[in-house]
Design a protein around this motif. Structure first.
Motif, PDB file in Angstrom:
ATOM      1  N   SER A  39      38.554  36.669  31.305  1.00 13.35           N
ATOM      2  CA  SER A  39      39.720  36.438  32.151  1.00 13.35           C
ATOM      3  C   SER A  39      40.979  36.990  31.482  1.00 13.35           C
ATOM      4  CB  SER A  39      39.885  34.939  32.394  1.00 13.35           C
ATOM      5  OG  SER A  39      41.108  34.688  33.037  1.00 13.35           O
ATOM      6  N   ALA A  40      41.083  36.745  30.176  1.00 10.87           N
ATOM      7  CA  ALA A  40      42.308  37.141  29.475  1.00 10.87           C
ATOM      8  C   ALA A  40      42.413  38.662  29.321  1.00 10.87           C
ATOM      9  CB  ALA A  40      42.347  36.466  28.101  1.00 10.87           C
ATOM     10  N   LEU A  41      41.328  39.286  28.897  1.00 16.36           N
ATOM     11  CA  LEU A  41      41.392  40.735  28.666  1.00 16.36           C
ATOM     12  C   LEU A  41      41.355  41.474  29.986  1.00 16.36           C
ATOM     13  CD1 LEU A  41      38.866  41.203  25.718  1.00 16.36           C
ATOM     14  CD2 LEU A  41      41.340  40.952  25.643  1.00 16.36           C
ATOM     15  N   GLY A  42      42.274  42.390  30.133  1.00 16.39           N
ATOM     16  CA  GLY A  42      42.273  43.136  31.390  1.00 16.39           C
ATOM     17  C   GLY A  42      43.471  44.054  31.441  1.00 16.39           C
ATOM     18  N   LEU A  43      43.936  44.304  32.649  1.00 14.81           N
ATOM     19  CA  LEU A  43      45.060  45.216  32.819  1.00 14.81           C
ATOM     20  C   LEU A  43      46.308  44.696  32.128  1.00 14.81           C
ATOM     21  CD1 LEU A  43      44.461  46.035  36.558  1.00 14.81           C
ATOM     22  CD2 LEU A  43      44.138  47.558  34.603  1.00 14.81           C
ATOM     23  N   SER A  66      38.179  35.647  37.690  1.00 16.64           N
ATOM     24  CA  SER A  66      38.750  34.344  37.328  1.00 16.64           C
ATOM     25  C   SER A  66      39.887  33.976  38.276  1.00 16.64           C
ATOM     26  CB  SER A  66      39.225  34.343  35.873  1.00 16.64           C
ATOM     27  OG  SER A  66      40.364  35.143  35.716  1.00 16.64           O
ATOM     28  N   LEU A  67      40.600  34.965  38.771  1.00 16.12           N
ATOM     29  CA  LEU A  67      41.670  34.672  39.731  1.00 16.12           C
ATOM     30  C   LEU A  67      41.089  34.188  41.051  1.00 16.12           C
ATOM     31  CD1 LEU A  67      43.912  37.743  38.894  1.00 16.12           C
ATOM     32  CD2 LEU A  67      44.690  35.376  38.816  1.00 16.12           C
ATOM     33  N   TYR A 117      47.517  42.721  41.436  1.00 18.73           N
ATOM     34  CA  TYR A 117      46.604  43.128  40.363  1.00 18.73           C
ATOM     35  C   TYR A 117      45.528  44.068  40.907  1.00 18.73           C
ATOM     36  CZ  TYR A 117      44.170  42.091  35.890  1.00 18.73           C
ATOM     37  OH  TYR A 117      43.599  42.150  34.637  1.00 18.73           O
ATOM     38  N   ASN A 156      46.556  43.596  29.205  1.00 15.57           N
ATOM     39  CA  ASN A 156      46.603  44.112  27.845  1.00 15.57           C
ATOM     40  C   ASN A 156      46.830  45.618  27.819  1.00 15.57           C
ATOM     41  OD1 ASN A 156      44.590  41.868  28.232  1.00 15.57           O
ATOM     42  ND2 ASN A 156      44.919  41.746  26.041  1.00 15.57           N
ATOM     43  N   MET A 184      48.788  28.846  35.340  1.00 12.39           N
ATOM     44  CA  MET A 184      48.542  28.824  36.786  1.00 12.39           C
ATOM     45  C   MET A 184      47.153  28.314  37.181  1.00 12.39           C
ATOM     46  SD  MET A 184      46.741  31.639  36.361  1.00 12.39           S
ATOM     47  CE  MET A 184      46.269  31.976  38.020  1.00 12.39           C
ATOM     48  N   LEU A 238      47.218  35.896  28.714  1.00 15.04           N
ATOM     49  CA  LEU A 238      46.266  34.849  28.331  1.00 15.04           C
ATOM     50  C   LEU A 238      45.743  34.070  29.543  1.00 15.04           C
ATOM     51  CD1 LEU A 238      48.151  33.523  25.170  1.00 15.04           C
ATOM     52  CD2 LEU A 238      46.015  34.809  25.190  1.00 15.04           C
ATOM     53  N   ILE A 251      49.056  36.926  42.215  1.00 14.12           N
ATOM     54  CA  ILE A 251      48.690  37.859  41.138  1.00 14.12           C
ATOM     55  C   ILE A 251      47.542  38.753  41.598  1.00 14.12           C
ATOM     56  CG2 ILE A 251      47.698  38.080  38.825  1.00 14.12           C
ATOM     57  CD1 ILE A 251      49.088  35.562  37.993  1.00 14.12           C
ATOM     58  N   PHE A 298      50.751  35.808  31.240  1.00 11.82           N
ATOM     59  CA  PHE A 298      49.939  36.674  32.100  1.00 11.82           C
ATOM     60  C   PHE A 298      48.697  37.135  31.349  1.00 11.82           C
ATOM     61  CE2 PHE A 298      48.703  40.629  34.110  1.00 11.82           C
ATOM     62  CZ  PHE A 298      48.894  40.374  35.460  1.00 11.82           C
ATOM     63  N   SER A 332      38.666  39.705  35.048  1.00 13.10           N
ATOM     64  CA  SER A 332      39.946  39.023  35.295  1.00 13.10           C
ATOM     65  C   SER A 332      40.107  38.686  36.772  1.00 13.10           C
ATOM     66  CB  SER A 332      41.124  39.897  34.846  1.00 13.10           C
ATOM     67  OG  SER A 332      41.026  40.165  33.481  1.00 13.10           O
ATOM     68  N   MET A 374      54.633  31.444  36.543  1.00 14.09           N
ATOM     69  CA  MET A 374      53.824  31.087  35.367  1.00 14.09           C
ATOM     70  C   MET A 374      54.620  30.282  34.340  1.00 14.09           C
ATOM     71  SD  MET A 374      51.524  34.500  35.025  1.00 14.09           S
ATOM     72  CE  MET A 374      49.889  34.009  34.549  1.00 14.09           C
TER      73      MET A 374
HETATM   74  N1  PFF Z   1      44.933  37.896  31.874  1.00  7.96           N
HETATM   75  C1  PFF Z   1      44.667  38.963  32.786  1.00  7.96           C
HETATM   76  C2  PFF Z   1      45.058  40.263  32.115  1.00  7.96           C
HETATM   77  O1  PFF Z   1      45.659  40.243  31.048  1.00  7.96           O
HETATM   78  O2  PFF Z   1      44.777  41.306  32.676  1.00  7.96           O
HETATM   79  C3  PFF Z   1      45.381  38.777  34.099  1.00  7.96           C
HETATM   80  C4  PFF Z   1      45.178  37.414  34.658  1.00  7.96           C
HETATM   81  C5  PFF Z   1      43.899  36.967  34.943  1.00  7.96           C
HETATM   82  C6  PFF Z   1      46.263  36.578  34.836  1.00  7.96           C
HETATM   83  C7  PFF Z   1      43.709  35.677  35.404  1.00  7.96           C
HETATM   84  C8  PFF Z   1      46.080  35.310  35.294  1.00  7.96           C
HETATM   85  C9  PFF Z   1      44.803  34.879  35.566  1.00  7.96           C
HETATM   86  F1  PFF Z   1      44.602  33.677  36.007  1.00  7.96           F
END
Ligand code: PFF
Length: 450
Positions: free
Chosen positions: A22-26, A324-325, A106, A28, A233, A229, A102, A227, A321, A389
């Protein structure tokens, strides 16, 4: 609450990998360099690191606790923990709204990653100069239908995985693919650092000029760390509800924060030296990652293969990611409105598609889809990262620190007294005092010192 039969992650590694997914994605690879570039480079990095480690990890733990204790979705969690007649469930609805907004913008960028995967496969970047690669970004994003088709395809992919449920869908993907992304980023980093002119980019990213720290830099770093991490939210409340009683939430949260921060810093170390080397402005914004990275691949032996692999892994990191949203929305719809998982995923994805397509269209040159001077895309980005957030995060730490009983929180933190208390007491104190004050001060500073 605890007796409800509910899916859980299969293992502690599953929890870490799903949360890291969930954390790693666009956030970063695309958003972090964008924000760092626009906010003074190293000045932003320092504030970002401080916030991610000091506030991010405790807030992540707070969300896990709320999820695990209640075994409920973001809205239900506050109903279970605060009793009937309380206003706290509104905070859960705020989280669901935030996840929805988001997801909408996203998936605009997620669609680009899919398009760029196709371009990488077709060899569109091979032998091209900077002007052509910049031109390709603008013709892709301005194409009448391609970015929309890519966005909808991405949403459909997300919905299909979410329909299959937590364990099969989410956990399995994350476990294998996240480590692969890290490996390819390290390779890219080495290449970028050996480009001529790389030193200037490194200095931009690592040599701080403290006079550049303004209210805007502070709130941007706060918003970016939340965002990145996935906190503030309800996404990690939702994932927290799938954690088993035995998992060590604190070490998982520390692990995920470190991994997420490492990948963001790696992205900076890849992108800024390369951008300076090729003469791309660090403030280039949305196009920064999508022009710099193809240029780096050009300079590498085996560039075609690495480029293809990179965009494939980026698509997957992005997918974990978006999953998880959408899961925030789906868990709420299934448990609060009793929709089936399939129906909930379809409703969530369809709703997102409507706003998401507007965000994508607003990105086009000359698009009338502006509100004031901002595109719909920017508006959704700013509304969530700079307002929803931080407000959500503030209320979550207040809930845990002041509304929940200390004994209950410590019981969760120590897994019923079986884990050491020292660091956990410190985390509780941060959640109760430091985090709310810091978030509130940063939030207000942005409103008064523009
Ligand atoms: N953390 C994700 C990213 O860095 O790409 C974006 C994200 C995913 C934000 C899930 C919020 C969330 F609930």
């Amino acid at each position: 609450m605890a007796d409800k039969k509910r899916e859980t992650f299969g293992s502690k590694l599953g929890l870490i990998m799903a949360t890291a997914g969930s954390a790693l994605g666009l956030g970063n690879i695309y958003r972090f360099p964008c924000e760092a570039g626009a906010n003074g480079g190293a000045a932003f990095l320092i504030v970002y690191l401080a916030i991610a480690l000091l506030i991010g990890t405790p807030l992540m733990v707070a969300e896990f606790i709320i999820g695990r204790r209640s075994k409920s979705n973001a809205v239900g969690a506050f109903k279970v923990l605060s009793g009937t007649g309380s206003a706290w469930p509104l905070l859960g609805y705020l989280g669901v709204l935030c996840a929805f907004l988001i997801l909408a913008f996203y998936t605009t960028v997620a669609g680009w990653t899919l398009g760029y995967l196709g371009k990488a496969a077709a060899g569109h970047f091979s032998g091209q100069d900077l002007a052509s690669i910049q031109q390709q970004f603008s013709s892709f994003t301005n194409h009448p239908w391609l970015p929309i088709v890519c966005q909808l395809a991405f949403l459909a992919l997300t919905a299909v995985v979410v329909m299959r449920g937590v364990k099969d869908g989410i956990e399995r993907w994350s476990k294998i693919l996240m480590p692969m992304l890290l490996v390819i980023m390290v390779v890219l980093c080495v290449k970028s650092l050996t480009l001529s002119g790389a030193a200037e980019g490194l200095a931009f990213f690592f040599k701080p000029d403290f006079s550049k720290i303004t209210g805007r830099v502070l709130i941007s770093a706060l918003g970016q760390s939340f965002f990145s991490l996935s906190i503030g939210m309800g996404a990690l409340i939702t994932y927290g509800s799938y954690i088993s009683r035995k998992d060590n939430m604190v070490s998982s949260a520390v692990g995920v924060t470190l991994a997420d921060t490492l990948v963001a810093v790696l992205a900076g170390v890849i992108i800024f030296p390369a951008a300076f080397s090729f003469g791309i402005q660090p403030e280039a914004g949305a196009s920064l990652a999508f022009t710099t990275l193809p240029m780096v691949f050009q300079q590498m032996t085996g560039g075609y293969f690495f480029c293809l692999m990179f965009f494939l892994l980026l698509v997957i990191a992005t997918l974990t990611s978006t999953i998880s949203l959408l899961e925030v929305i789906v868990a709420t719809l299934t448990e609060e409105l009793h929709l089936s998982r399939t129906k909930a995923a379809l409703v969530g994805a369809a709703g997102t598609a409507v706003i998401g397509v507007l965000a994508t269209l607003s990105f086009r040159a000359g698009s009338p889809l502006h509100i004031g001077s901002s595109t719909v895309f920017d508006l959704l980005d700013h509304a969530t990262a700079l307002y929803l957030m931080p407000i959500g995060g503030l209320l979550i730490v207040l809930f845990l620190g002041w509304k929940m009983k200390r004994a209950d929180v410590m019981d969760e933190l120590t897994n019923g007294g079986t884990l050491r208390t020292g660091i956990r007491k410190a985390i509780y104190l941060i959640i109760r005092y430091l985090a709310p004050v810091a978030i509130a001060v940063i939030f207000v500073s942005q409103l008064v010192m523009r």
